[in-house]
Write a protein that holds these residues in place. Structure first.
Motif, PDB file in Angstrom:
ATOM      1  N   MET A  49      80.075  22.161  55.510  1.00  0.00           N
ATOM      2  CA  MET A  49      80.964  21.167  56.093  1.00  0.00           C
ATOM      3  C   MET A  49      82.307  21.219  55.381  1.00  0.00           C
ATOM      4  SD  MET A  49      78.452  17.888  56.838  1.00  0.00           S
ATOM      5  CE  MET A  49      77.368  17.958  55.410  1.00  0.00           C
ATOM      6  N   GLN A  50      83.374  20.834  56.094  1.00  0.00           N
ATOM      7  CA  GLN A  50      84.725  20.865  55.547  1.00  0.00           C
ATOM      8  C   GLN A  50      85.171  19.435  55.239  1.00  0.00           C
ATOM      9  OE1 GLN A  50      85.812  23.714  54.808  1.00  0.00           O
ATOM     10  NE2 GLN A  50      84.961  25.207  56.233  1.00  0.00           N
ATOM     11  N   TYR A  51      85.295  19.125  53.959  1.00  0.00           N
ATOM     12  CA  TYR A  51      85.684  17.780  53.526  1.00  0.00           C
ATOM     13  C   TYR A  51      87.199  17.668  53.442  1.00  0.00           C
ATOM     14  CZ  TYR A  51      80.873  16.568  52.543  1.00  0.00           C
ATOM     15  OH  TYR A  51      79.535  16.287  52.677  1.00  0.00           O
ATOM     16  N   GLY A  52      87.717  16.496  53.858  1.00  0.00           N
ATOM     17  CA  GLY A  52      89.145  16.251  53.788  1.00  0.00           C
ATOM     18  C   GLY A  52      89.905  16.734  54.998  1.00  0.00           C
ATOM     19  N   ALA A  53      89.229  16.941  56.136  1.00  0.00           N
ATOM     20  CA  ALA A  53      89.892  17.375  57.362  1.00  0.00           C
ATOM     21  C   ALA A  53      89.122  16.851  58.563  1.00  0.00           C
ATOM     22  CB  ALA A  53      89.991  18.901  57.423  1.00  0.00           C
ATOM     23  N   GLY A  54      89.829  16.722  59.672  1.00  0.00           N
ATOM     24  CA  GLY A  54      89.225  16.296  60.924  1.00  0.00           C
ATOM     25  C   GLY A  54      89.934  16.968  62.072  1.00  0.00           C
ATOM     26  N   TYR A  55      89.477  16.693  63.291  1.00  0.00           N
ATOM     27  CA  TYR A  55      90.127  17.238  64.473  1.00  0.00           C
ATOM     28  C   TYR A  55      91.196  16.262  64.957  1.00  0.00           C
ATOM     29  CZ  TYR A  55      86.363  20.606  64.344  1.00  0.00           C
ATOM     30  OH  TYR A  55      85.492  21.587  63.929  1.00  0.00           O
ATOM     31  N   GLY A  56      92.251  16.805  65.546  1.00  0.00           N
ATOM     32  CA  GLY A  56      93.448  16.027  65.774  1.00  0.00           C
ATOM     33  C   GLY A  56      93.542  15.303  67.099  1.00  0.00           C
ATOM     34  N   ASN A  57      92.591  15.481  67.990  1.00  0.00           N
ATOM     35  CA  ASN A  57      92.681  14.841  69.299  1.00  0.00           C
ATOM     36  C   ASN A  57      91.421  14.010  69.519  1.00  0.00           C
ATOM     37  OD1 ASN A  57      93.008  14.133  71.994  1.00  0.00           O
ATOM     38  ND2 ASN A  57      93.946  16.095  72.537  1.00  0.00           N
ATOM     39  N   ASP A  58      91.496  12.720  69.220  1.00  0.00           N
ATOM     40  CA  ASP A  58      90.316  11.862  69.313  1.00  0.00           C
ATOM     41  C   ASP A  58      89.992  11.445  70.737  1.00  0.00           C
ATOM     42  OD1 ASP A  58      89.878  12.028  66.644  1.00  0.00           O
ATOM     43  OD2 ASP A  58      90.707  10.065  66.128  1.00  0.00           O
ATOM     44  N   SER A  59      90.797  11.859  71.694  1.00  0.00           N
ATOM     45  CA  SER A  59      90.486  11.551  73.085  1.00  0.00           C
ATOM     46  C   SER A  59      89.539  12.570  73.702  1.00  0.00           C
ATOM     47  CB  SER A  59      91.779  11.475  73.910  1.00  0.00           C
ATOM     48  OG  SER A  59      92.425  12.743  73.956  1.00  0.00           O
ATOM     49  N   ILE A  60      89.360  13.707  73.015  1.00  0.00           N
ATOM     50  CA  ILE A  60      88.472  14.752  73.536  1.00  0.00           C
ATOM     51  C   ILE A  60      87.136  14.660  72.802  1.00  0.00           C
ATOM     52  CG2 ILE A  60      88.163  17.219  73.902  1.00  0.00           C
ATOM     53  CD1 ILE A  60      91.161  17.541  73.870  1.00  0.00           C
ATOM     54  N   VAL A  61      86.201  13.959  73.401  1.00  0.00           N
ATOM     55  CA  VAL A  61      84.883  13.785  72.799  1.00  0.00           C
ATOM     56  C   VAL A  61      83.810  13.842  73.879  1.00  0.00           C
ATOM     57  CG1 VAL A  61      85.686  12.428  70.826  1.00  0.00           C
ATOM     58  CG2 VAL A  61      85.056  11.269  72.940  1.00  0.00           C
ATOM     59  N   LEU A  62      82.635  14.280  73.482  1.00  0.00           N
ATOM     60  CA  LEU A  62      81.471  14.194  74.351  1.00  0.00           C
ATOM     61  C   LEU A  62      80.832  12.821  74.234  1.00  0.00           C
ATOM     62  CD1 LEU A  62      79.894  17.668  73.539  1.00  0.00           C
ATOM     63  CD2 LEU A  62      80.957  17.017  75.703  1.00  0.00           C
ATOM     64  N   SER A  63      80.770  12.322  72.984  1.00  0.00           N
ATOM     65  CA  SER A  63      80.229  10.994  72.737  1.00  0.00           C
ATOM     66  C   SER A  63      80.678  10.518  71.370  1.00  0.00           C
ATOM     67  CB  SER A  63      78.695  11.005  72.817  1.00  0.00           C
ATOM     68  OG  SER A  63      78.142  11.841  71.816  1.00  0.00           O
TER      69      SER A  63
END
Length: 491
Positions: free
Chosen positions: A256-270
Motif C-alpha cells: 500500500m502507498q501511504y501519504g497519497a490518494g486519488y484526486g477525483n473523489d467523484s469517480i467511485v464504485l462505492s
C-alpha cells in the motif's frame, strides 16, 4: 529442519494500524508549528509488517515447460513439479524431452511473493546426472513458451550448479535477503553436445505475499493466447491468469502507498466505512470492478474505484490517505538494448505494466493500442536524512560570517533514470523535468523533498512497445532514497 506445512495460504487478516506521532493525539493540532528539532511525521504510518509463515507458494500453481518426455503430460507434465507429491520413481514427476538441449520449467506463483527458500528435488530412482548446469531464477518476466522463453535472462539468477547432480539430490537454496518475484524458473543450461534432461520430482518455493499483480489486459486475441497459454502448460489447482482470478482466491494487501490518494473523489464504485486501510483493501476484492482504492483515515472512509486512465484518476499527495491498487509492476534485471546495464544503481530494476515487455514476437500487432503509463509510489524521508543538508548549509553560512538557521523541511536530491522511450517526472505534485529519448540517461536535480511522505510519479510513454523505466533517487551523502523495484504501482 522440517519445511512448513504446504497448506494453501488463508486470506490475510486486516491490518491493525497504530498511528505514530510525537504528539499525544494521533493527528497534531494545526496550530503547532514543526521546528528543526521537533518536527512531527504525519500520523498516518504503515503498520508493522505482519509475520507470515513461509508457505509453499508453488503448490498447485500454473506451470510451464519447454517440453515433456514422451508427450505424456499426465505422467510427466510440468504440473507434477508442483503437486505436493515427491515420487520415488521416474513416473509422476516432471521430465523434459530427450532432445531438448536447454530444458526449462517455469512456475507462475499468481502474484508477487517474497521468496526466502527454494527446494529442488531431483529424480530419486536413477539418472539424476542428466540434469547439469541448473540455473534458478526469480522475477517478473513471464516465461511460458517458445515465444516468451527469451525473457529468462531478465529474471534474477539466485543460484546455479556446476556439473551434474546426483540421483535423489535435494538442493536447498536459502535467500537472504529474500527475492521478490512472480515467476520461478529452473533451466538446465546446455553444455556442448551432452544430453540434458530436467527430471524434477518437486520444486518448492517457500515465500510470503509481497503484492498483488494485475498486469495490463490485452484482450483475447491469437497473440495474447500465444503469450499466456501456448506451449506445454498446466492450469494447476488455482487459475492465476490475472483478470480471471476470482476475488476470493488471492487477497493480498501487503503493498500500500501511504501519504497519497486519488484526486477525483467523484469517480467511485462505492463508498464504505471501514475500520482501517487493510479492511478497505479487502473490500476492493469483493467488488468485481474495483481496481483502485483509497482510505481516508480521519473519517474512516473507503473509496472503491474502477480502472481509469491516469489523466482521469490521477494520484495526489495527501498525508491523511492510503491508496492501493491491483496494478502491480513487473520487474526486469536488465534491458536487451543496454548490455552495460544501469550504472547509477546496480539494485534498481526496470519496471513495466506487463510481464512480456521484452517479447519481440508480433510487436507490430501488440503495441498499437498502448497508452502512456504512470508509475508511482510514496516513500518516507526522515528528519535525520534532511538534517545533513541543513547542517552543511549552516556551516557554510557561519564560515561566511552570516548567522543563519536553515530548517530541514525541504531539500534536493539527484534523480538518475532511463525511460523507454521517454518520461515526465513529478515530485510532490511539481514537475521536475523530462527525460532524454531512449537510450539516453537523464540526471535531474530534484527539489522539494520533505520530512515525511513524498510522492514520485513517472509518466512514461513507449512508441515501439510498452513503457519501461529504471530510476534511482539519491539524497544527502549519496544515500539512496528509493529506486525502481516491485514496490511501485501503475495506472
Amino acid at each position: 529442519p522440517v519445511p512448513p506445512s504446504p497448506d494453501p495460504p488463508s486470506p490475510l487478516p486486516p491490518y491493525s494500524r497504530k498511528p505514530t506521532s510525537t504528539f499525544s493525539t494521533p493527528f497534531p493540532p494545526s496550530t503547532l508549528e514543526p521546528t528543526l528539532l521537533d518536527s512531527f511525521p504525519p500520523a498516518l504510518l504503515p503498520p508493522p509488517v505482519p509475520s507470515f509463515l513461509l508457505l509453499n507458494a508453488a503448490l498447485g500453481k500454473v506451470t510451464f515447460a519447454s517440453s515433456i518426455f514422451g508427450i505424456n503430460i499426465r505422467r510427466f507434465g510440468p504440473q507434477r513439479a508442483a503437486d505436493g507429491v515427491i515420487s520415488a520413481t521416474g513416473v509422476d514427476i516432471f521430465r523434459s524431452a530427450d532432445m531438448d538441449t536447454s530444458p526449462w520449467l517455469s512456475i507462475d506463483l499468481g502474484s508477487l511473493f517474497s521468496v526466502s527458500r527454494v527446494m529442488f528435488y531431483n529424480r530419486r530412482d536413477c539418472c539424476g546426472y542428466l540434469g547439469a548446469g541448473l540455473e534458478f531464477r526469480i522475477g517478473g518476466a513471464l516465461v511460458s513458451n517458445t515465444v516468451t522463453m527469451s525473457q529468462i535472462p531478465f529474471n534474477q539468477l539466485v543460484y546455479k550448479t556446476t556439473g551434474s547432480i546426483s540421483t535423489g539430490a535435494v538442493i536447498t537454496i536459502e535467500l537472504e535477503p529474500p527475492v521478490v518475484g512472480r515467476y520461478v524458473t529452473v533451466q538446465a543450461v546446455a553444455r556442448g553436445s551432452r544430453q540434458q534432461q530436467l527430471q524434477v520430482a518437486e520444486l518448492k518455493v517457500y515465500a510470503s505475499p509481497a503484492g498483488m499483480v494485475r498486469t495490463t489486459y490485452l484482450g483475447w486475441s491469437w497473440m495474447s493466447s500465444r503469450l499466456w497459454l501456448g506451449g506445454i502448460s498446466s492450469n494447476g489447482s488455482v487459475l492465476s491468469i490475472d483478470d480471471d482470478v476470482p476475488a476470493s482466491s488471492i487477497v493480498d494487501c501487503s503493498l500500500m502507498q501511504y501519504g497519497a490518494g486519488y484526486g477525483n473523489d467523484s469517480i467511485v464504485l462505492s463508498i464504505r466505512t471501514e475500520r482501517n486501510e487493510g479492511s478497505c483493501c479487502h473490500a476492493c476484492f469483493t467488488e468485481s470492478n474495483c481496481v483502485h482504492w483509497d482510505y481516508i483515515a480521519r473519517s474512516q472512509t473507503c473509496l472503491l474505484r474502477p480502472a481509469l486512465a491516469p489523466e482521469v484518476l490521477y494520484v495526489r499527495q495527501d498525508d491523511d490517505r492510503v491508496l492501493g491498487t491491483r496494478n502491480g509492476v513487473s520487474t526486469y534485471i536488465g534491458h536487451p538494448n543496454l548490455p552495460e546495464g544501469f550504472k547509477a544503481d546496480n539494485e534498481a530494476m526496470w519496471i513495466s505494466s506487463v510481464p512480456t515487455a521484452f517479447v519481440q514476437f508480433g510487436h507490430q500487432h501488440m503495441w498499437s493500442s498502448w497508452q502512456p503509463t504512470t508509475f508511482y509510489r510514496t516513500f518516507w524521508v526522515s528528519q535525520e536524512q534532511l538534517l545533513v543538508v541543513a547542517e552543511q548549509a549552516n556551516t557554510n553560512a557561519t564560515a561566511a560570517g552570516n548567522v543563519t538557521i536553515i530548517h530541514a523541511s525541504t531539500t534536493t536530491g539527484t534523480l538518475m533514470l532511463i525511460a523507454d522511450d521517454l518520461a515526465i517526472v513529478h515530485l510532490n505534485g511539481q514537475e521536475v523535468g523530462r527525460t532524454a529519448l531512449f537510450p539516453g540517461q537523464s540526471v535531474m536535480q530534484v527539489s522539494g523533498l520533505r520530512i515525511g511522505h513524498n510522492l514520485i510519479e513517472l509518466q512514461c510513454q513507449g512508441t515501439s512497445g510498452p513503457p519501461l523505466v529504471v530510476a534511482s533517487l539519491v539524497g544527502p551523502r549519496g544515500v539512496v532514497l528509493l529506486h525502481t523495484d516491485h514496490a511501485w504501482n501503475w495506472m
